[in-house]
Write a protein that holds these residues in place. Structure first.
Motif, PDB file in Angstrom:
ATOM      1  N   PRO A   8     137.086  61.421  45.715  1.00  0.00           N
ATOM      2  CA  PRO A   8     136.355  60.159  45.714  1.00  0.00           C
ATOM      3  C   PRO A   8     137.249  58.999  45.269  1.00  0.00           C
ATOM      4  O   PRO A   8     138.222  59.201  44.547  1.00  0.00           O
ATOM      5  N   ASP A   9     136.906  57.809  45.702  1.00  0.00           N
ATOM      6  CA  ASP A   9     137.640  56.638  45.233  1.00  0.00           C
ATOM      7  C   ASP A   9     137.339  56.414  43.755  1.00  0.00           C
ATOM      8  O   ASP A   9     136.434  57.034  43.194  1.00  0.00           O
ATOM      9  N   HIS A  12     133.877  55.955  42.267  1.00  0.00           N
ATOM     10  CA  HIS A  12     132.962  57.097  42.320  1.00  0.00           C
ATOM     11  C   HIS A  12     133.494  58.298  41.538  1.00  0.00           C
ATOM     12  O   HIS A  12     133.032  59.414  41.727  1.00  0.00           O
ATOM     13  N   ALA A 127     128.361  61.526  44.201  1.00  0.00           N
ATOM     14  CA  ALA A 127     129.772  61.687  44.550  1.00  0.00           C
ATOM     15  C   ALA A 127     130.273  63.078  44.146  1.00  0.00           C
ATOM     16  O   ALA A 127     131.020  63.723  44.901  1.00  0.00           O
ATOM     17  N   LYS A 130     128.802  65.606  46.538  1.00  0.00           N
ATOM     18  CA  LYS A 130     129.547  65.588  47.798  1.00  0.00           C
ATOM     19  C   LYS A 130     130.825  66.406  47.671  1.00  0.00           C
ATOM     20  O   LYS A 130     131.157  67.209  48.549  1.00  0.00           O
ATOM     21  N   GLU A 131     131.552  66.201  46.567  1.00  0.00           N
ATOM     22  CA  GLU A 131     132.797  66.938  46.357  1.00  0.00           C
ATOM     23  C   GLU A 131     132.552  68.445  46.340  1.00  0.00           C
ATOM     24  O   GLU A 131     133.337  69.214  46.874  1.00  0.00           O
ATOM     25  N   ALA A 143     136.474  62.771  51.883  1.00  0.00           N
ATOM     26  CA  ALA A 143     135.901  62.296  50.627  1.00  0.00           C
ATOM     27  C   ALA A 143     135.448  60.844  50.707  1.00  0.00           C
ATOM     28  O   ALA A 143     134.528  60.432  50.008  1.00  0.00           O
ATOM     29  N   ARG A 144     136.099  60.072  51.559  1.00  0.00           N
ATOM     30  CA  ARG A 144     135.796  58.647  51.627  1.00  0.00           C
ATOM     31  C   ARG A 144     136.061  58.128  53.030  1.00  0.00           C
ATOM     32  O   ARG A 144     136.722  58.790  53.823  1.00  0.00           O
TER      33      ARG A 144
END
Length: 150
Positions: A8-9, A12, A127, A130-131, A143-144
Protein backbone atom coordinates in the motif's frame (compact mmCIF):
# COMPACT_ATOMS: atom_id res chain seq x y z
CA UNK A 1 3.47 -6.80 4.36
CA UNK A 2 5.70 -6.76 1.33
CA UNK A 3 8.25 -4.30 0.04
CA UNK A 4 7.41 -0.64 -0.52
CA UNK A 5 7.06 -1.13 -4.27
CA UNK A 6 4.45 -3.86 -3.91
CA UNK A 7 2.45 -2.71 -0.92
CA UNK A 8 0.00 0.00 0.00
CA UNK A 9 1.02 3.61 -0.44
CA UNK A 10 2.15 5.54 2.64
CA UNK A 11 -1.29 6.97 3.41
CA UNK A 12 -2.68 3.44 3.66
CA UNK A 13 0.08 2.02 5.86
CA UNK A 14 -0.39 1.74 9.58
CA UNK A 15 1.62 4.35 11.47
CA UNK A 16 4.15 3.02 13.94
CA UNK A 17 2.63 2.17 17.31
CA UNK A 18 -0.97 1.79 16.08
CA UNK A 19 -2.32 -1.51 17.39
CA UNK A 20 -4.51 -4.09 15.69
CA UNK A 21 -7.37 -3.15 18.04
CA UNK A 22 -7.05 0.54 17.13
CA UNK A 23 -7.13 -0.27 13.40
CA UNK A 24 -10.16 -2.51 13.97
CA UNK A 25 -11.91 0.15 16.08
CA UNK A 26 -11.29 2.88 13.50
CA UNK A 27 -12.54 0.52 10.79
CA UNK A 28 -15.74 -0.07 12.75
CA UNK A 29 -16.17 3.66 13.35
CA UNK A 30 -15.70 4.39 9.64
CA UNK A 31 -18.11 1.62 8.69
CA UNK A 32 -20.73 3.10 11.01
CA UNK A 33 -20.20 6.51 9.38
CA UNK A 34 -20.52 4.96 5.92
CA UNK A 35 -23.83 3.42 7.01
CA UNK A 36 -24.90 6.85 8.24
CA UNK A 37 -23.97 8.26 4.82
CA UNK A 38 -26.32 5.73 3.24
CA UNK A 39 -29.08 6.59 5.71
CA UNK A 40 -28.59 10.26 4.89
CA UNK A 41 -28.95 9.44 1.20
CA UNK A 42 -32.22 7.70 1.94
CA UNK A 43 -33.32 10.75 3.88
CA UNK A 44 -32.63 12.91 0.82
CA UNK A 45 -34.60 10.40 -1.28
CA UNK A 46 -37.48 10.73 1.19
CA UNK A 47 -37.21 14.52 0.92
CA UNK A 48 -37.24 14.52 -2.89
CA UNK A 49 -39.95 11.88 -3.25
CA UNK A 50 -42.23 13.62 -0.76
CA UNK A 51 -41.62 16.98 -2.44
CA UNK A 52 -42.34 15.46 -5.85
CA UNK A 53 -45.57 13.94 -4.57
CA UNK A 54 -46.62 17.29 -3.12
CA UNK A 55 -45.98 19.00 -6.47
CA UNK A 56 -47.99 16.28 -8.27
CA UNK A 57 -50.92 17.18 -6.03
CA UNK A 58 -51.22 20.44 -7.98
CA UNK A 59 -52.05 18.37 -11.05
CA UNK A 60 -54.45 16.14 -9.10
CA UNK A 61 -56.30 19.20 -7.74
CA UNK A 62 -56.54 20.73 -11.22
CA UNK A 63 -57.78 17.46 -12.76
CA UNK A 64 -60.34 16.92 -10.00
CA UNK A 65 -61.74 20.39 -10.69
CA UNK A 66 -61.77 19.79 -14.44
CA UNK A 67 -63.52 16.46 -13.88
CA UNK A 68 -66.29 18.21 -11.96
CA UNK A 69 -65.24 17.27 -8.42
CA UNK A 70 -64.54 20.65 -6.82
CA UNK A 71 -65.21 19.31 -3.31
CA UNK A 72 -62.55 16.64 -3.63
CA UNK A 73 -60.14 19.14 -5.18
CA UNK A 74 -60.69 21.50 -2.24
CA UNK A 75 -60.25 18.69 0.29
CA UNK A 76 -56.95 17.51 -1.26
CA UNK A 77 -55.77 21.12 -1.42
CA UNK A 78 -56.73 21.90 2.18
CA UNK A 79 -55.77 18.60 3.85
CA UNK A 80 -52.70 17.26 2.03
CA UNK A 81 -51.13 19.88 -0.28
CA UNK A 82 -48.28 21.55 1.64
CA UNK A 83 -48.97 19.55 4.81
CA UNK A 84 -46.24 19.04 7.41
CA UNK A 85 -44.89 15.48 7.30
CA UNK A 86 -44.38 15.53 11.06
CA UNK A 87 -45.62 18.32 13.34
CA UNK A 88 -44.02 21.60 12.31
CA UNK A 89 -41.70 20.04 9.72
CA UNK A 90 -41.44 19.76 6.00
CA UNK A 91 -38.88 17.27 4.79
CA UNK A 92 -36.15 19.89 4.25
CA UNK A 93 -36.35 20.72 7.96
CA UNK A 94 -35.93 17.05 8.86
CA UNK A 95 -32.86 16.84 6.60
CA UNK A 96 -31.41 19.99 8.17
CA UNK A 97 -32.03 18.74 11.70
CA UNK A 98 -30.46 15.35 10.89
CA UNK A 99 -27.41 17.05 9.38
CA UNK A 100 -26.96 19.48 12.28
CA UNK A 101 -27.83 17.13 15.13
CA UNK A 102 -26.37 13.81 14.04
CA UNK A 103 -24.53 13.60 10.72
CA UNK A 104 -22.10 16.52 11.01
CA UNK A 105 -21.11 15.79 14.64
CA UNK A 106 -20.56 12.12 13.71
CA UNK A 107 -18.48 13.13 10.69
CA UNK A 108 -16.34 15.51 12.79
CA UNK A 109 -15.80 12.91 15.51
CA UNK A 110 -14.75 10.23 13.02
CA UNK A 111 -12.28 12.64 11.35
CA UNK A 112 -10.85 13.63 14.74
CA UNK A 113 -10.43 10.01 15.82
CA UNK A 114 -8.65 9.04 12.58
CA UNK A 115 -6.49 12.15 12.80
CA UNK A 116 -5.46 11.59 16.40
CA UNK A 117 -5.20 7.81 16.49
CA UNK A 118 -3.86 7.05 12.99
CA UNK A 119 -2.16 10.25 11.80
CA UNK A 120 -5.15 10.96 9.56
CA UNK A 121 -4.69 7.80 7.54
CA UNK A 122 -7.98 6.47 6.22
CA UNK A 123 -9.05 2.93 5.46
CA UNK A 124 -6.20 1.17 7.26
CA UNK A 125 -8.43 -1.79 8.06
CA UNK A 126 -9.44 -2.16 4.41
CA UNK A 127 -5.88 -1.63 3.12
CA UNK A 128 -4.60 -4.38 5.39
CA UNK A 129 -7.46 -6.66 4.36
CA UNK A 130 -6.57 -6.04 0.71
CA UNK A 131 -2.94 -6.96 1.41
CA UNK A 132 -3.97 -10.21 3.08
CA UNK A 133 -6.28 -11.21 0.21
CA UNK A 134 -4.41 -10.28 -2.94
CA UNK A 135 -2.27 -12.61 -5.04
CA UNK A 136 1.21 -11.08 -5.21
CA UNK A 137 2.58 -10.77 -8.70
CA UNK A 138 -0.84 -11.08 -10.35
CA UNK A 139 -1.51 -8.07 -12.62
CA UNK A 140 -5.07 -7.71 -11.34
CA UNK A 141 -4.08 -7.86 -7.68
CA UNK A 142 -1.75 -4.86 -7.50
CA UNK A 143 -1.50 -2.99 -4.21
CA UNK A 144 -2.21 0.42 -5.70
CA UNK A 145 -3.20 2.12 -8.92
CA UNK A 146 -0.53 2.66 -11.56
CA UNK A 147 1.62 5.75 -11.11
CA UNK A 148 0.54 8.62 -13.35
CA UNK A 149 2.63 8.99 -16.46
CA UNK A 150 4.97 11.98 -16.47
Amino acid sequence: MHDDEDGPDRRHRRPEGVTDKTVEALGALSKALETTERARGHLYSFHQLTGGADLELDRAVRLLREAGHPGWAAEVEAEILGRNVIPGHWTFQIVEAYNDTYYQPFQRLERSAVSELADGRDHLYEAEMKESRRTFGHPDHTARPPAPEA
